[in-house]
Design a protein around this motif. Sequence first.
Motif, short mmCIF file in Angstrom:
data_model
loop_
_atom_site.label_atom_id
_atom_site.label_comp_id
_atom_site.label_asym_id
_atom_site.label_seq_id
_atom_site.Cartn_x
_atom_site.Cartn_y
_atom_site.Cartn_z
N VAL A 138 60.43 -103.94 -63.93
CA VAL A 138 59.36 -103.59 -63.00
C VAL A 138 59.79 -102.43 -62.10
O VAL A 138 59.01 -101.51 -61.84
CB VAL A 138 58.94 -104.83 -62.16
CG1 VAL A 138 58.02 -104.44 -61.02
CG2 VAL A 138 58.28 -105.87 -63.05
N GLU A 139 61.04 -102.46 -61.65
CA GLU A 139 61.55 -101.36 -60.83
C GLU A 139 61.57 -100.06 -61.62
O GLU A 139 61.27 -98.99 -61.08
CB GLU A 139 62.94 -101.70 -60.31
CG GLU A 139 62.93 -102.80 -59.26
CD GLU A 139 64.32 -103.32 -58.92
OE1 GLU A 139 65.32 -102.72 -59.37
OE2 GLU A 139 64.40 -104.33 -58.22
N THR A 140 61.92 -100.13 -62.89
CA THR A 140 61.92 -98.94 -63.74
C THR A 140 60.50 -98.40 -63.90
O THR A 140 60.29 -97.18 -63.88
CB THR A 140 62.53 -99.26 -65.12
OG1 THR A 140 63.85 -99.76 -64.94
CG2 THR A 140 62.57 -98.04 -66.01
N GLN A 141 59.54 -99.30 -64.04
CA GLN A 141 58.15 -98.86 -64.11
C GLN A 141 57.77 -98.06 -62.87
O GLN A 141 57.12 -97.02 -62.97
CB GLN A 141 57.21 -100.07 -64.19
CG GLN A 141 57.21 -100.82 -65.48
CD GLN A 141 56.24 -101.98 -65.38
OE1 GLN A 141 55.06 -101.80 -65.11
NE2 GLN A 141 56.75 -103.19 -65.60
N ALA A 142 58.15 -98.56 -61.72
CA ALA A 142 57.81 -97.90 -60.46
C ALA A 142 58.45 -96.52 -60.37
O ALA A 142 57.82 -95.56 -59.95
CB ALA A 142 58.24 -98.77 -59.28
N LYS A 143 59.70 -96.41 -60.78
CA LYS A 143 60.42 -95.14 -60.68
C LYS A 143 59.93 -94.11 -61.68
O LYS A 143 59.91 -92.92 -61.39
CB LYS A 143 61.92 -95.37 -60.89
CG LYS A 143 62.58 -96.11 -59.76
CD LYS A 143 64.04 -96.39 -60.08
CE LYS A 143 64.64 -97.31 -59.05
NZ LYS A 143 65.95 -97.81 -59.46
N GLU A 144 59.56 -94.56 -62.88
CA GLU A 144 59.22 -93.63 -63.96
C GLU A 144 57.71 -93.48 -64.17
O GLU A 144 57.29 -92.91 -65.17
CB GLU A 144 59.90 -94.06 -65.26
CG GLU A 144 61.41 -94.00 -65.17
CD GLU A 144 62.08 -94.17 -66.51
OE1 GLU A 144 61.41 -94.02 -67.55
OE2 GLU A 144 63.29 -94.44 -66.52
N ASN A 145 56.91 -93.98 -63.24
CA ASN A 145 55.46 -93.89 -63.32
C ASN A 145 54.94 -94.43 -64.65
O ASN A 145 54.14 -93.80 -65.34
CB ASN A 145 54.98 -92.45 -63.10
CG ASN A 145 53.49 -92.40 -62.81
OD1 ASN A 145 52.88 -93.39 -62.46
ND2 ASN A 145 52.91 -91.23 -62.98
N ALA A 146 55.42 -95.60 -65.02
CA ALA A 146 54.99 -96.29 -66.24
C ALA A 146 54.34 -97.60 -65.80
O ALA A 146 54.39 -97.97 -64.63
CB ALA A 146 56.18 -96.54 -67.14
N TYR A 147 53.74 -98.31 -66.76
CA TYR A 147 53.02 -99.52 -66.39
C TYR A 147 52.98 -100.50 -67.55
O TYR A 147 52.68 -100.12 -68.68
CB TYR A 147 51.60 -99.15 -65.96
CG TYR A 147 50.80 -100.31 -65.43
CD1 TYR A 147 51.11 -100.90 -64.22
CD2 TYR A 147 49.73 -100.81 -66.15
CE1 TYR A 147 50.38 -101.97 -63.74
CE2 TYR A 147 48.98 -101.87 -65.67
CZ TYR A 147 49.32 -102.45 -64.46
OH TYR A 147 48.60 -103.50 -63.99
N ASP A 148 53.27 -101.77 -67.26
CA ASP A 148 53.23 -102.83 -68.26
C ASP A 148 52.71 -104.09 -67.58
O ASP A 148 53.47 -104.82 -66.93
CB ASP A 148 54.62 -103.06 -68.86
CG ASP A 148 54.63 -104.05 -70.01
OD1 ASP A 148 53.65 -104.81 -70.16
OD2 ASP A 148 55.62 -104.07 -70.75
N LEU A 149 51.44 -104.35 -67.72
CA LEU A 149 50.80 -105.48 -67.04
C LEU A 149 51.42 -106.81 -67.43
O LEU A 149 51.66 -107.65 -66.57
CB LEU A 149 49.29 -105.49 -67.34
CG LEU A 149 48.53 -106.70 -66.79
CD1 LEU A 149 48.57 -106.72 -65.28
CD2 LEU A 149 47.11 -106.72 -67.31
N GLU A 150 51.67 -107.02 -68.71
CA GLU A 150 52.20 -108.31 -69.17
C GLU A 150 53.52 -108.65 -68.50
O GLU A 150 53.75 -109.79 -68.09
CB GLU A 150 52.34 -108.32 -70.69
CG GLU A 150 51.02 -108.28 -71.43
CD GLU A 150 50.09 -109.43 -71.06
OE1 GLU A 150 50.55 -110.58 -70.97
OE2 GLU A 150 48.90 -109.17 -70.84
N ALA A 151 54.40 -107.68 -68.39
CA ALA A 151 55.70 -107.93 -67.74
C ALA A 151 55.51 -108.21 -66.26
O ALA A 151 56.15 -109.11 -65.70
CB ALA A 151 56.62 -106.74 -67.94
N ASN A 152 54.62 -107.47 -65.61
CA ASN A 152 54.37 -107.69 -64.18
C ASN A 152 53.81 -109.09 -63.92
O ASN A 152 54.23 -109.76 -62.97
CB ASN A 152 53.41 -106.63 -63.65
CG ASN A 152 53.98 -105.24 -63.69
OD1 ASN A 152 55.17 -105.05 -63.91
ND2 ASN A 152 53.13 -104.26 -63.50
#
Length: 187
Positions: A33-47
């Motif tokens: 989740v932190e990597t998503q925030a830093k790299e402007n990516a998104y994965d709803l299922e993981a969140n």
Amino acid sequence: MAMFEQMRANVGKLLKGIDRYNPENLATLERYVETQAKENAYDLEANLAVLKLLAEVPVQPSLLSDHSHRPDPVKALTNLPHTDFMLCKCMINQAHQEEWPIRQILYLGDLLETCHFQAFWQALDENMDLLEGIAGFEDSVWKYSQLKVWMSKYGWSADESGQIFICSQEESIKPKNIVEKIDFDSE
């Protein structure tokens, strides 16, 4: 973005089956989740899996305090007009929804969902610390707000699949008389 793609493959395996809610996977999912925030990516299922683990599994008090500063619900705001934010909101324990950072995030989400964009930007200016470490948030929200402005200005509507339709095409179509001159010389 390469790190995100690599983590996505690993996390994809974790999210299959019963391992989805294994508390031992919480640290890995949180890093993702932190990597998503830093790299402007998104994965709803993981969140959603992280929020579910935090809501259901008895965790240490230190994790609960970190829970209120999580990027999960803030990242879900970047995916409006989809219902991701509402799903994340439902996964947060009611008691935690009253805590300061979560309460502010929910307030900002409400402003966005009800298209009160001016109030949203003012409230966001007062709470910029909520966006710390989240890349692309303002751009995503700006795109959403501009779409809504155009839709309301021109009377467009969106169906359940997200397709946008012009409501009254008859008003937009203007008839035009075409005059052609044809010369019938018999030469």
